[in-house]
Design an enzyme around this catalytic site. Sequence first.
Site, PDB file in Angstrom:
ATOM      1  N   LYS A  83       8.426   8.246  -2.338  1.00  0.00           N
ATOM      2  CA  LYS A  83       8.813   6.817  -2.114  1.00  0.00           C
ATOM      3  C   LYS A  83      10.490   6.854  -2.155  1.00  0.00           C
ATOM      4  O   LYS A  83      10.805   7.707  -2.827  1.00  0.00           O
ATOM      5  CB  LYS A  83       8.175   5.758  -3.071  1.00  0.00           C
ATOM      6  CG  LYS A  83       8.314   4.450  -2.680  1.00  0.00           C
ATOM      7  CD  LYS A  83       7.330   4.014  -2.198  1.00  0.00           C
ATOM      8  CE  LYS A  83       7.169   2.435  -1.488  1.00  0.00           C
ATOM      9  NZ  LYS A  83       6.056   2.334  -0.593  1.00  0.00           N
ATOM     10  N   GLY A 180      -4.637 -15.305   0.402  1.00  0.00           N
ATOM     11  CA  GLY A 180      -3.503 -14.876   1.126  1.00  0.00           C
ATOM     12  C   GLY A 180      -4.142 -14.349   2.584  1.00  0.00           C
ATOM     13  O   GLY A 180      -4.968 -13.895   2.992  1.00  0.00           O
ATOM     14  N   GLY A 182      -1.852 -13.812   5.068  1.00  0.00           N
ATOM     15  CA  GLY A 182      -0.771 -13.344   5.826  1.00  0.00           C
ATOM     16  C   GLY A 182      -1.082 -12.207   7.023  1.00  0.00           C
ATOM     17  O   GLY A 182      -2.163 -12.629   7.748  1.00  0.00           O
ATOM     18  N   TYR A 186      -5.343 -12.390   7.352  1.00  0.00           N
ATOM     19  CA  TYR A 186      -5.714 -12.975   8.708  1.00  0.00           C
ATOM     20  C   TYR A 186      -6.587 -12.070   9.415  1.00  0.00           C
ATOM     21  O   TYR A 186      -7.511 -12.561   9.923  1.00  0.00           O
ATOM     22  CB  TYR A 186      -4.309 -13.121   9.145  1.00  0.00           C
ATOM     23  CG  TYR A 186      -4.561 -13.806  10.847  1.00  0.00           C
ATOM     24  CD1 TYR A 186      -4.913 -14.869  11.201  1.00  0.00           C
ATOM     25  CD2 TYR A 186      -4.162 -12.649  11.934  1.00  0.00           C
ATOM     26  CE1 TYR A 186      -4.962 -15.391  12.522  1.00  0.00           C
ATOM     27  CE2 TYR A 186      -4.538 -13.010  13.082  1.00  0.00           C
ATOM     28  CZ  TYR A 186      -4.680 -14.353  13.419  1.00  0.00           C
ATOM     29  OH  TYR A 186      -5.094 -14.635  14.688  1.00  0.00           O
TER      30      TYR A 186
HETATM   31  P1  NAD Z   1       1.780 -10.842   3.845  1.00  0.00           P
HETATM   32  O1  NAD Z   1       3.079 -11.072   3.210  1.00  0.00           O
HETATM   33  O2  NAD Z   1       1.879 -10.605   5.335  1.00  0.00           O
HETATM   34  O3  NAD Z   1       0.679 -11.762   3.341  1.00  0.00           O
HETATM   35  C1  NAD Z   1       0.588 -12.023   2.049  1.00  0.00           C
HETATM   36  C2  NAD Z   1       0.296 -13.485   2.083  1.00  0.00           C
HETATM   37  O4  NAD Z   1      -0.121 -13.953   0.724  1.00  0.00           O
HETATM   38  C3  NAD Z   1       1.605 -14.296   2.284  1.00  0.00           C
HETATM   39  O5  NAD Z   1       1.244 -15.119   3.678  1.00  0.00           O
HETATM   40  C4  NAD Z   1       1.607 -15.351   1.321  1.00  0.00           C
HETATM   41  O6  NAD Z   1       2.133 -16.647   1.751  1.00  0.00           O
HETATM   42  C5  NAD Z   1       0.421 -15.319   0.585  1.00  0.00           C
HETATM   43  N1  NAD Z   1       0.533 -15.609  -0.761  1.00  0.00           N
HETATM   44  C6  NAD Z   1       1.376 -15.225  -1.629  1.00  0.00           C
HETATM   45  N2  NAD Z   1       1.040 -15.715  -2.748  1.00  0.00           N
HETATM   46  C7  NAD Z   1      -0.010 -16.315  -2.757  1.00  0.00           C
HETATM   47  C8  NAD Z   1      -0.640 -17.084  -3.650  1.00  0.00           C
HETATM   48  N3  NAD Z   1      -0.136 -17.371  -4.750  1.00  0.00           N
HETATM   49  N4  NAD Z   1      -1.717 -17.980  -3.250  1.00  0.00           N
HETATM   50  C9  NAD Z   1      -2.085 -17.758  -1.887  1.00  0.00           C
HETATM   51  N5  NAD Z   1      -1.395 -17.047  -0.997  1.00  0.00           N
HETATM   52  C10 NAD Z   1      -0.365 -16.398  -1.428  1.00  0.00           C
HETATM   53  O7  NAD Z   1       1.323  -9.033   3.353  1.00  0.00           O
HETATM   54  P2  NAD Z   1       0.314  -8.326   3.647  1.00  0.00           P
HETATM   55  O8  NAD Z   1       1.050  -7.235   4.529  1.00  0.00           O
HETATM   56  O9  NAD Z   1      -0.861  -8.932   4.357  1.00  0.00           O
HETATM   57  O10 NAD Z   1       0.019  -7.532   2.341  1.00  0.00           O
HETATM   58  C11 NAD Z   1      -1.081  -8.290   1.428  1.00  0.00           C
HETATM   59  C12 NAD Z   1      -1.231  -7.281   0.452  1.00  0.00           C
HETATM   60  O11 NAD Z   1      -1.824  -6.233   0.855  1.00  0.00           O
HETATM   61  C13 NAD Z   1      -0.003  -6.809  -0.449  1.00  0.00           C
HETATM   62  O12 NAD Z   1      -0.294  -6.600  -1.746  1.00  0.00           O
HETATM   63  C14 NAD Z   1       0.445  -5.484   0.331  1.00  0.00           C
HETATM   64  O13 NAD Z   1       1.339  -4.515  -0.552  1.00  0.00           O
HETATM   65  C15 NAD Z   1      -1.005  -4.976   0.701  1.00  0.00           C
HETATM   66  N6  NAD Z   1      -1.123  -3.899   1.460  1.00  0.00           N
HETATM   67  C16 NAD Z   1      -0.882  -4.371   2.567  1.00  0.00           C
HETATM   68  C17 NAD Z   1      -0.814  -3.369   3.983  1.00  0.00           C
HETATM   69  C18 NAD Z   1      -0.487  -3.403   5.168  1.00  0.00           C
HETATM   70  O14 NAD Z   1      -0.895  -2.848   5.969  1.00  0.00           O
HETATM   71  N7  NAD Z   1       0.099  -4.657   5.554  1.00  0.00           N
HETATM   72  C19 NAD Z   1      -1.441  -2.082   3.337  1.00  0.00           C
HETATM   73  C20 NAD Z   1      -1.699  -1.898   1.995  1.00  0.00           C
HETATM   74  C21 NAD Z   1      -1.652  -2.736   1.098  1.00  0.00           C
END
Ligand code: NAD
Length: 359
Positions: A83, A180, A182, A186
């Site tokens: 990292k 969530g 996001g 989604y």
């Molecule tokens: P993102 O920021 O696009 O989505 C997260 C969503 O959660 C946001 O829209 C935010 O408004 C919402 N949120 C935050 N706190 C909240 C709460 N208390 N109640 C309701 N909603 C809440 O992030 P993402 O890329 O979708 O990632 C989500 C999780 O998945 C993270 O923990 C990330 O580390 C993990 N992750 C993501 C990926 C990836 O490819 N994007 C890969 C591995 C792990």
Amino acid sequence: MSDFKHFEYMEKHRYEQVVYFYDKTTGLKGITCIHNTTLGPALGGTRLWNYASEEEAVVDCLRLARGMTYKAAAAGLNLGGGKTVLIGDPDLVKGEGYFRALGRYVQSLNGRYITAEDVNTSTKDMDFVSMETDYVVGLEGKSGNPSPMTSLGAFHGIRAALQYKFGDEDISKYKFAVQGAGQTGYYLIKKLVEMKAKKIYFTEINKKHIDRLKKEHPDVEFLEPKDIYGADVDVFVPCALGGSLNDETIPQLKAKIIAGTANNVLLEEDIHGNMIKDKGILYAPDFVINAGGLINVYHELKEYNIGRATRDIEKIYDRLLEIFKIAERENIHTQLAAKVFAKKRIETINNVQDNYIKR
Ligand code: NAD
């Protein structure tokens, strides 16, 4: 003066290397940690964060690098864990020079470490990094945005958990609560809708994301963030921030399965892993079920092919079944079983390779 004992910590958790770098022209200040390269080069994204102290930055970097070792090992990839963290204000615009300087430090590790985007760094930033190093993945025009692939992997993970818990993985028979909406949440909701889930609830704190879902999927019902834990569902799907399952929220759960994309879902791994186990809830370990994005990006190191990447992501299903069985056999919580599974692979490959073969 910080009293964090770097070498003691490295020795305890068997880290290989920690590199500090500072670029005098751009003010780039960062740390790269390489945890373990038994299986291959260490891969892990570059996180930009306004750390309160240097100790906080190095501890975060060390912890995240170790997590990547387990994640890659459990995903069956020939990658180690590493990292990079950059210390700085994410709101201040970082330009070409800043990220090219980063690329030069990555290159100086000569392929022992491969970087990618992470919190507060983007694929555009990585394009600058790639001007100075070959050791960067997740570039635009290659494997692309990892989120849909992370969600796809989580979808297969949900199927595996349903199969293990109920002996039937027909999505249309089950109710889901997604925390969530996001990026990953989604795409996962979209997939669950497509598979005709019996009922989907979701929660969000970002109005834009709430409105998007209400418009695109009017049958998916919004719940206030505090109400999502107690929703009357079969599967709780964490797709927001870490630490959401803790002393306060676990007792509220009605779901029999927890399976989603979020990282570090359990506030305290052992305490809350056991608490969930004792409640008879099946927990899909986060770093196993959310490895779809990493598996996808790994394919960029060879010649990227979406068909091959997709097939590898599907293997999350079998991997989870194996981990659930280990947990049951050993009577341990599933997050711990996932670590046992990952460590076993590293150990096996290490032993397999201990005789000299000329290639
Ligand atoms: P993102 O920021 O696009 O989505 C997260 C969503 O959660 C946001 O829209 C935010 O408004 C919402 N949120 C935050 N706190 C909240 C709460 N208390 N109640 C309701 N909603 C809440 O992030 P993402 O890329 O979708 O990632 C989500 C999780 O998945 C993270 O923990 C990330 O580390 C993990 N992750 C993501 C990926 C990836 O490819 N994007 C890969 C591995 C792990």
